[in-house]
Design a protein around this motif. Sequence first.
Motif, PDB file in Angstrom:
ATOM      1  N   ALA A 194      26.597  -6.684  14.008  1.00  0.00           N
ATOM      2  CA  ALA A 194      27.094  -5.319  13.883  1.00  0.00           C
ATOM      3  C   ALA A 194      26.946  -4.819  12.456  1.00  0.00           C
ATOM      4  O   ALA A 194      26.551  -3.664  12.212  1.00  0.00           O
ATOM      5  N   HIS A 195      27.238  -5.694  11.489  1.00  0.00           N
ATOM      6  CA  HIS A 195      27.106  -5.309  10.080  1.00  0.00           C
ATOM      7  C   HIS A 195      25.657  -5.007   9.730  1.00  0.00           C
ATOM      8  O   HIS A 195      25.342  -3.992   9.098  1.00  0.00           O
ATOM      9  N   ASP A 196      24.742  -5.901  10.160  1.00  0.00           N
ATOM     10  CA  ASP A 196      23.332  -5.709   9.820  1.00  0.00           C
ATOM     11  C   ASP A 196      22.748  -4.501  10.543  1.00  0.00           C
ATOM     12  O   ASP A 196      21.905  -3.783  10.000  1.00  0.00           O
ATOM     13  N   LEU A 245      14.280 -14.052  13.556  1.00  0.00           N
ATOM     14  CA  LEU A 245      12.962 -14.522  13.138  1.00  0.00           C
ATOM     15  C   LEU A 245      12.820 -14.454  11.622  1.00  0.00           C
ATOM     16  O   LEU A 245      12.262 -15.370  11.007  1.00  0.00           O
ATOM     17  N   ARG A 246      13.324 -13.397  11.004  1.00  0.00           N
ATOM     18  CA  ARG A 246      13.232 -13.299   9.546  1.00  0.00           C
ATOM     19  C   ARG A 246      13.997 -14.435   8.873  1.00  0.00           C
ATOM     20  O   ARG A 246      13.539 -15.010   7.881  1.00  0.00           O
ATOM     21  N   GLU A 257      15.942  -6.030  20.010  1.00  0.00           N
ATOM     22  CA  GLU A 257      14.904  -6.052  18.973  1.00  0.00           C
ATOM     23  C   GLU A 257      15.492  -6.436  17.621  1.00  0.00           C
ATOM     24  O   GLU A 257      14.918  -7.254  16.889  1.00  0.00           O
ATOM     25  N   GLU A 258      16.631  -5.877  17.291  1.00  0.00           N
ATOM     26  CA  GLU A 258      17.235  -6.185  15.993  1.00  0.00           C
ATOM     27  C   GLU A 258      17.690  -7.637  15.929  1.00  0.00           C
ATOM     28  O   GLU A 258      17.526  -8.298  14.891  1.00  0.00           O
ATOM     29  N   ARG A 259      18.261  -8.133  16.998  1.00  0.00           N
ATOM     30  CA  ARG A 259      18.671  -9.543  17.017  1.00  0.00           C
ATOM     31  C   ARG A 259      17.453 -10.447  16.818  1.00  0.00           C
ATOM     32  O   ARG A 259      17.494 -11.412  16.054  1.00  0.00           O
ATOM     33  N   TYR A 273      11.102  -4.355  10.083  1.00  0.00           N
ATOM     34  CA  TYR A 273      11.463  -3.690  11.337  1.00  0.00           C
ATOM     35  C   TYR A 273      12.023  -2.310  11.016  1.00  0.00           C
ATOM     36  O   TYR A 273      12.812  -2.139  10.083  1.00  0.00           O
ATOM     37  N   ARG A 274      11.588  -1.320  11.825  1.00  0.00           N
ATOM     38  CA  ARG A 274      12.117   0.040  11.682  1.00  0.00           C
ATOM     39  C   ARG A 274      12.271   0.657  13.060  1.00  0.00           C
ATOM     40  O   ARG A 274      11.387   0.563  13.895  1.00  0.00           O
TER      41      ARG A 274
END
Length: 737
Positions: free
Chosen positions: A671-673, A212-213, A205-207, A224-225
């Motif tokens: 990983a950072h994000d 997309l952003r 989901e985060e990727r 996203y949360r």
Amino acid sequence: MPDARLLKAPMTDALILDEAAQQRGLSSPPDASASSGFRPAMPPEAPLAMPVQDLGRWDPSARRVPSRPELRPWAARAFVFGGAVALTAYGTWQMYEVISVSGGATALQYVLLGLFTLTFSWIALAFTASILGFLALLRNRRTAAVPTTLSGRTAVVMPVYNEATARTFAAVQAMREEVEATGLGGHFDWFVLSDTTQPDAWIAEERAFLSLREELGPGARLYYRHRPKNHHRKAGNIGDFVTRWGAAYDHMLVLDADSLLSGTCITGLTAAMEADPDAGIVQSLPLIINRNTLFARVQQFAARIYGPVIATGLTIWSGRDGNYWGHNAIIRTRAFAEACGLPDLEGRPPFGGHVLSHDFVEAALIRRAGWGVTMLPLLAGSYEESPPTLIDLSVRDRRWAQGNLQHARVIGAAGLALPSRQHFATGIAGYLASPLWLAQLVIGIALVLQTAWVRPEYFSAEFGLTPVWPRFDPVRALQLFGLTMGILLAPKFLGLLLALVDGPTRKGSGGAIRLVLSFLIEILLSALIAPIAMLIQSGSVFRILAGQDTGWNPQRRDDGSIPLSDIVRRHRWHTVLGLLTGGAAFAIATSLFLWMSPTILGLVLAIPLSWASGQLAWGLALRRRGLLGTPEERDPPPVALRAAALAARNAMLGLDEANALIALHAEPRLAHDHAAMLPQAAGRPRGTIDADRTLAQAKVIEAETVAEARAWLKPKECMALLHDRALLDRLTRLRAS
């Protein structure tokens, strides 16, 4: 084994990791949240109070006064409920005539009469409401005008829980593009609210979000949360959004993970909300699309052809006392916050704890507060998907059964409008209907058995010269059966008639001949599946009444079939029961066997029927022949085509295939994000140990490669690691292999 110094009490977690890192020549973990160059995943918080409601007390003076007088549809309600009562009374009288042919009825026959009355009243109400909907649609099938201006801000929120990321973000992007094309996109912000508990799905989901952003650029308005704990499930997910960001938005449009709305539908719902200052919830009518298995195509056809008749009738008699189905609806944010804070019910699940089917309760509470709950059944462009097989439907239906039966604890809440209580009663009755039907069959068999094999040794309560035999009037019984079937199938015939007279619907369904053939196929398959569904639902109800909690499993949304071994395991007892019932009925009386033959046949064929229901090839074969087709299948909505293309692209990128730990290790920026999106961790109370986090810490310290860490970490330990910045830093410093 892990270093024994990990267990030293005075050390903090960070110092432990720092010492272990220094042993291997590594530096201390950085604070990702302090790093620059990362745009926050969520906008600044705008808190909105959402007090927990009291279901036991209600002050009528707290109800807001509508800005304009409310016109209640008394005539429609009199027709629907008065007609249902009259039909039920007539059916009950006819049933009494059937069983009292000898001048009286036995106690067992009176039980049968009571069960018949309950089940008949259920179908009679659906019949009269469908008549109302049919007459309304026959006069007017116009849709609302497309808005050109909006004034407020709307948050489009999609709660997700262990879903397929490629499809979820494809749908969000497709809907966003459609809204932007209307010229009104600046009024909408887009939120993916994750309650995901699977590590791979979370990182996927985060990727997808970050990708997309970046693709959409600075004006994306995409957020996203992820919640660390999915407290109160979907209702808690929405509640968390409202209490933290709700004040920034006039409305929120709530979706499901399989929702797909056109741009004109989204703006139309918003315009309807803005045009009605007393509206609290405006619900659309979702149609099923994108389904290809045999079972799902039957559902898709039925929802498209029969659904509008039923929904329109419900809309007319409900008026502003409508219901909410939890998705594809727009909600006034402040009204929702003020009225819809759900309390925990006393006791343990399945009847206590948090409210499972929260949508009905939220509609009732927002109506109690003086806001309207309405539906726009003619607003086009609202879509969803359905379970691909009978077994998948039963998994979802088990959760819905518990939620609706739990409403027995809420139906008596103080201050609720009478139609809101009726919605609760309808939901409860919908799941009690199956065990009532089962009981009716059992009593009927017992009566026939008594008639055939047991000589009565009793006389009527009044003096008489002959005994009271448990006999039936076969002619009246046949007439009553015809009446019952007519009332049961009438909504489907009315939907078919509307489709035949409406040119676009008729052509979109393959023409009149194919439409009628599809109707007959749906009737046949539904009749065969009905007894299987009856037993499944009855089993669910019995387990709920026995105190068994259902939990919350994610819904399977693809068209993949279920292994035959699982199908046999789920339906073997249905088949055995069908064989035993058929043999017993034939032994008792041929007439009983013929009367029960539809039920017996469905149960005997449970395994092949369930297997066939999930077959993609069978569904596609019917599609090629133009059967069980819908206008949306023949001419797919642009938003559906775009979502399918984006989902295929996302699948090629492997969003749902990557392992979370390997992805974070291989992509430093990810990983950072990810670390930057983590909330600030709450301090651990002294003397308490988080077992999953402690085990994850020990294993990641001991591991020398990310492959070792992946092999050693269990799913809950992996989730603990993904929530901890220090452990994440340790993971990224491991060797790849």
